[in-house]
Write an enzyme that holds these catalytic residues in place. Structure first.
Site, PDB file in Angstrom:
ATOM      1  N   HIS A 298      -4.169  -4.603  -0.036  1.00 31.62           N
ATOM      2  CA  HIS A 298      -3.825  -5.079   1.305  1.00 31.62           C
ATOM      3  C   HIS A 298      -3.888  -6.599   1.361  1.00 31.62           C
ATOM      4  CE1 HIS A 298      -3.734  -1.190   3.352  1.00 31.62           C
ATOM      5  NE2 HIS A 298      -4.645  -0.835   2.484  1.00 31.62           N
TER       6      HIS A 298
ATOM      7  N   GLU B 102      -3.353  -8.508   3.817  1.00 26.75           N
ATOM      8  CA  GLU B 102      -3.949  -8.945   5.086  1.00 26.75           C
ATOM      9  C   GLU B 102      -5.469  -8.817   5.095  1.00 26.75           C
ATOM     10  OE1 GLU B 102      -3.636  -4.546   5.558  1.00 26.75           O
ATOM     11  OE2 GLU B 102      -2.447  -6.086   4.568  1.00 26.75           O
TER      12      GLU B 102
ATOM     13  N   CYS C 179       0.843  -1.198   0.000  1.00 30.09           N
ATOM     14  CA  CYS C 179       0.000   0.000   0.000  1.00 30.09           C
ATOM     15  C   CYS C 179       0.885   1.258   0.000  1.00 30.09           C
ATOM     16  CB  CYS C 179      -0.986  -0.022   1.173  1.00 30.09           C
ATOM     17  SG  CYS C 179      -2.289   1.231   0.992  1.00 30.09           S
TER      18      CYS C 179
END
Length: 197
Positions: free
Chosen positions: A179, A181, A77
């Site tokens: 992202h 995650e 990011c």
């Protein structure tokens, strides 16, 4: 395996640590140059604003250290954007690992394309061991107003307003705008592939 997650006053770092934990890796969140240098892998995640983040990196000498690192390095990011040479966000010179500019989305149709770009989108034209096991139907989760231009270093693209660099690779440096995650099994696979490099 020692994994350092670079601490630089950016948001969203904790969720990356949790994602690594789920993969059996206890990473260390640090801005200590020695710890980062001696780690086997380095992850540079975060949400935030480019000029503030760069100021923090400079105050700790990390702006000089990061481009010199030789171990596998993963920018996520804002971490992807800061590895480029320049960001339009507050007219910010960045780390210069990738000779790429970071630009703000300027959609002609503001009803169709909202900024920031938030939500799921697919990656396509995949070309890297980092993306092993994935295909053009793989979706990842984005939250960003700025994007990295497509270049020779692009290893996957996403289209929103225009094609942009979803992931990039140069030498030991790998990056991802979305992202991992927050990207479910696809994100988990990318993180696992990075740890296996």
């Amino acid at each position: 395996m020692k994994v350092a997650v670079i601490k630089y006053n950016a948001g969203n770092v904790q969720s990356v640590l949790y994602a690594l934990e789920r993969l059996g890796v206890a990473a260390e969140l640090t801005d200590d140059q020695e710890v980062i240098s001696k780690s086997d892998k380095v992850i540079f995640p975060g949400q935030g604003e480019a000029s503030t983040a760069m100021r923090y990196l400079k105050e700790r000498g990390l702006d000089k250290l990061i481009p010199e690192l030789k171990q596998p390095f993963f920018g996520v990011c804002l971490g992807q954007q800061l590895l480029c040479e320049y960001s339009e966000e507050n007219d910010t010179p960045c780390l210069g690992v990738f000779p790429v500019k970071v630009k703000r989305f300027v959609p002609e149709n503001k009803e169709l394309f909202k900024v920031p770009h938030v939500g799921w989108n697919n990656i396509f034209e995949l070309k890297s061991p980092l993306l092993e096991g994935l295909n053009d139907e793989s979706f990842v989760y984005y939250v960003h107003s700025y994007y990295c231009e497509v270049s020779d270093y692009t290893i996957a693209k996403t289209n929103y307003v225009l094609d942009f660099a979803a992931l990039m690779h140069k030498d030991n440096f790998y990056t991802m705008q979305a992202h991992p995650e927050k990207s479910g099994l696809v994100g988990e696979r990318i993180l696992r592939n990075f740890l296996d490099l």
